[in-house]
Design an enzyme around this catalytic site. Sequence first.
Site: not given
Length: 214
Positions: A7, A32, A34, A36, A65, A67, A136, A141-142, A174-175, A196-197
């Site tokens: 991400s 990916h 995101d 939002m 994605h 959102m 998810m 959102g974050f 994802d998440g 992501g991170s």
Amino acid sequence: MIKVSPSILSADFANLESEMKRLETAGAHWAHVDVMDGHFVPNISIGAPVVKAISKVSDLPLDVHLMISDPDFYLDDFIKAGSHIITIHEECSSDVGKVLARIREAGVKCALSIKPNTPVSALEKYIDILDMVLIMTVEPGFGGQKFIDFCFPKIAEARALIDARNPKCLLEIDGGVTCDNVAAAKAAGANVIVAGSSVFGAEDMKRAIEILGE
């Protein structure tokens, strides 16, 4: 084969071109993206102009994605921007079936996502036409959130639905995915991993992607 779709929400936004090149060099399969709107989720990220910009500087397929509350309204922008895969949410306010059909008609792969508290049964109406399902594993959102453990059975349930109705459909998660919990997610049936991170924050990005995808 497991695909890894890092991400870019965790990337350095001041240097997105070089970050995309880093992903390519490190062996990512997709990127990916995101999107939002500050309404469907309590955050605002990027829009179609950024997708268009990164599509010009990277050969990675863009896993976009959405959102957002009304993907129908913005869909043409993201198609024209160069999205390879477009995911919308079952919980959005648009006509889900109509939007999925528009994505397919444009020659783009279509995917449907559900939030952690939405049952897998919500996918049944659409499963036959999907190229991918996205489960998810945090509230969207974050970035940087912790994986919600009750999502493991949901991944397995979605895998069973896919195997029974549309075996070619991919299953993405994802998440909160890390090198420590990804094995359990893959064992439950996920074959596309968003992180992501765990990728952009890794000392060795290439090794992190290898672990996520092995």
